[in-house]
Design an enzyme around this catalytic site. Structure first.
Site, mmCIF file in Angstrom:
data_model
loop_
_atom_site.group_PDB
_atom_site.id
_atom_site.type_symbol
_atom_site.label_atom_id
_atom_site.label_comp_id
_atom_site.label_asym_id
_atom_site.label_seq_id
_atom_site.Cartn_x
_atom_site.Cartn_y
_atom_site.Cartn_z
ATOM 1 C CB CYS A 1 -0.503 2.385 -6.139
ATOM 2 S SG CYS A 1 -0.426 0.586 -6.057
ATOM 3 C CG HIS A 19 1.645 4.586 -2.807
ATOM 4 N ND1 HIS A 19 1.506 3.570 -3.715
ATOM 5 C CD2 HIS A 19 2.937 4.995 -2.892
ATOM 6 C CE1 HIS A 19 2.652 3.354 -4.325
ATOM 7 N NE2 HIS A 19 3.537 4.217 -3.847
#
Length: 574
Positions: A96, A152
């Site tokens: 990610c 994130h």
């Protein structure tokens, strides 16, 4: 000989199931739509900077879109891709944070210090503040910028938040995964907190709304309140289809015939996301944006096969440097494309969106030297050759070193125990431990036999630390040519050496117990004040401060307590 015989038998067996029945060179099972003869005479409508909509999905496998032969229904994505340009030589990162950081900065992760793992919720770490981000460049070009979805990229102090990194508005989560309804995220036993934010505030009032629907509705609301005469950038980073596997029941019911429960829930989430994209596209048309828009669709990494995802027929999964971890689903849909309705094999990497989109926006790239991305719009829109000829997938000096790697195996110029991967032209090199290397068929059956690929993986990877593949001829990475072509191995190792000389120190600080949501009103969010000590500077060294001793004493008992908790954390929190 046993391995090759077993492999051949397995492929024949799988062919009988239809898993390898589609042609790699023509991956679209939705036929390319013929071009309208009149379309060639229509000039692009670049009278104004285009509206840019970038849609990023989370953990969607390479196989998990209709036009790649999936049993999952994605009619919207299939149509948008068929009417636009499918990118079938498109690369992302295996997890990610690296993909998101490279999208936002246009730089390889070795040039931002984020080359190891992800940014975890309790780490005093974030996208380096000296990086000029994509939304900041678009703001300079006169764009209104909005982000909806998963960030994130760190949040330990307010300067790290999306609204401080170039976005005018933000609705979404700051951490890596949350519950789709309650927005709770647990970073280990007892370390749980709420994670849905509106701007820089906690959005407590939105709890209970399914995130895929919530995010699509927010995009529609933004479009309704903005003027299509003014350029807008929408970064829609869906939480879907990352775990936990949650979907409204009506979508799960559509896949009730699937024997594999995880695959059934996962498929429902993909279809739900597809409908959300449909609603966004409808809003673009309703409010007058569509005719001057560019829609980019991308996945962030390969699918997680033990959570319902499939990267078939590619090798590997999320978290690996095999093609199944780094080859992404990608397409561009826009009325402004000169040559629509086709498949492009131009080499494209996620870092390329930064210079490509800033150039489309007529922004200035002269003050951001050293980008690793290229402007690939001519390759996408006009079918020209891609300016990109190689991709550094990564060099991670902190990842577990391969047991059988050595400097000697790397011709004395590279330690092959180090995890690294690079593609140059048609060649791909991997060193160290590339990660789990199975070929895993779609998990549509409850108990599909799986011993053959496990045996092949274990046999093939025995005592190895170097792999070489001709990706053009062998996209499934079945034939390792490292022994036959040592000249190519050495040449690619030299490229790794070159890139490694430009790498900055890894930013991967220790977790700080002060980040615990219990100390922050029950929610994940910034916890370090302006007077606090940064936990790292220049690759992890602590910064001295007159307040350090005092603050440490206040929380020393808590540090000890959470350090013990850390020893019991789950090994897989990516």
């Amino acid at each position: 000989m046993a391995v090759y015989a077993l492999t051949g038998f397995s492929l024949v067996s799988l062919l009988s199931f239809g898993y390898l029945s589609w042609d790699w060179m023509k991956p679209s099972l939705v036929a390319d739509v013929p071009m309208d003869p009149m379309e060639k005479t229509l000039p692009p409508a670049f009278t104004r900077p285009p509206h840019i909509i970038f849609i990023l999905t989370d953990d969607q496998g390479y196989h998990d879109v209709g036009y790649h032969g999936s049993d999952i229904h994605t009619p919207t994505l299939d149509r948008l891709a068929a009417e636009g340009v499918k990118l079938e030589n498109y690369y992302i990162q295996p997890i990610c944070t690296p993909s998101r950081s490279q999208l936002i900065t246009g730089r390889y992760q070795i040039h931002t210090g984020l080359q190891h793992s992800i940014i975890r919720p309790r780490q005093p770490n974030c996208l380096p503040l000296d990086q000029v981000t994509l939304p900041q460049k678009l703001q300079e070009a006169g764009y209104s910028t909005h982000m909806v979805g998963k960030w994130h990229l760190g949040f330990y102090k307010k300067e790290c938040l999306p609204t401080r990194r170039g976005f005018d508005t933000f609705l979404g989560s700051l951490t890596g995964n949350v519950d789709y309804y309650t927005y709770d995220n647990c970073d280990g036993p007892g370390v749980c907190g709420y994670d849905l934010h509106e701007g820089e505030d906690v959005a407590w009032d939105q709890s209970g709304k399914y995130s895929t629907f919530l995010y699509a509705q927010r995009v529609s609301k933004i479009l309704a309140s903005h003027s299509p005469k003014e350029p807008i950038f929408l970064y829609v980073a869906f939480q879907a289809v990352h775990t936990p596997l949650q979907s409204p029941k009506e979508y799960i019911y559509r896949y009730r015939s699937m024997g594999n429960v995880a695959r059934r829930k996962y498929a429902a989430m993909v279809t739900c996301m597809d409908e959300a994209v449909k609603n966004i596209t409808w809003a673009l048309k309703k409010y007058g944006y569509y005719d001057n828009s560019v829609i980019v669709f991308s996945t962030d990494n390969g699918g997680q096969t033990f959570s319902g995802g499939s990267n078939w027929p590619l090798r590997g999964r999320k978290g690996t440097y095999w093609e199944g971890g780094v080859r992404g689903i990608g397409f561009v849909h826009s009325p402004l494309i000169k040559r629509k309705r086709r498949t492009s094999w131009a080499l494209v990497h996620i870092t390329d969106w930064y210079p490509t989109l800033v150039s489309l926006a007529r922004g200035n790239l002269s003050n951001v030297p050293g980008l690793d991305g290229y402007n690939v719009w001519p390759a996408i829109s006009e079918g020209k050759e891609s300016p990109r000829t190689e991709i550094l997938h990564n060099i991670d000096p902190l990842y577990n070193h391969a047991k059988y790697g050595s400097l000697e195996d790397g011709f004395g110029i590279w330690n092959t125990a180090v995890q690294a991967s690079i593609r140059v032209g048609e060649w791909k090199l991997l060193t160290g431990d590339p990660g789990y290397s199975d070929w895993i068929p779609p998990q549509t059956l409850t108990n599909f036999p799986g011993s053959w690929w496990n045996l092949e993986r274990l046999t093939d990877g025995l005592r190895k630390s170097v792999w070489l593949f001709n990706i053009t001829a062998d996209p499934y990475e079945r034939y390792d040519l490292s022994d036959q072509r040592p000249d190519v191995v050495r040449a690619l190792l030299m490229r790794l050496v070159h890139y490694n000389r430009t790498a900055i120190p890894v930013r991967y600080p220790a977790e700080n117990p002060r980040a615990h949501p219990d100390f922050n009103g029950g929610a994940w969010g910034p916890w370090a004040s302006e007077d606090d000590v940064d936990e790292w500077e220049g690759g992890g060294e602590p910064l001295k401060s007159r307040n350090k001793k005092k603050k440490k004493c206040k929380i020393c008992k808590l540090r000890s307590f959470f350090r013990k908790l850390n020893t019991r954390l789950m090994s897989n929190r990516i």
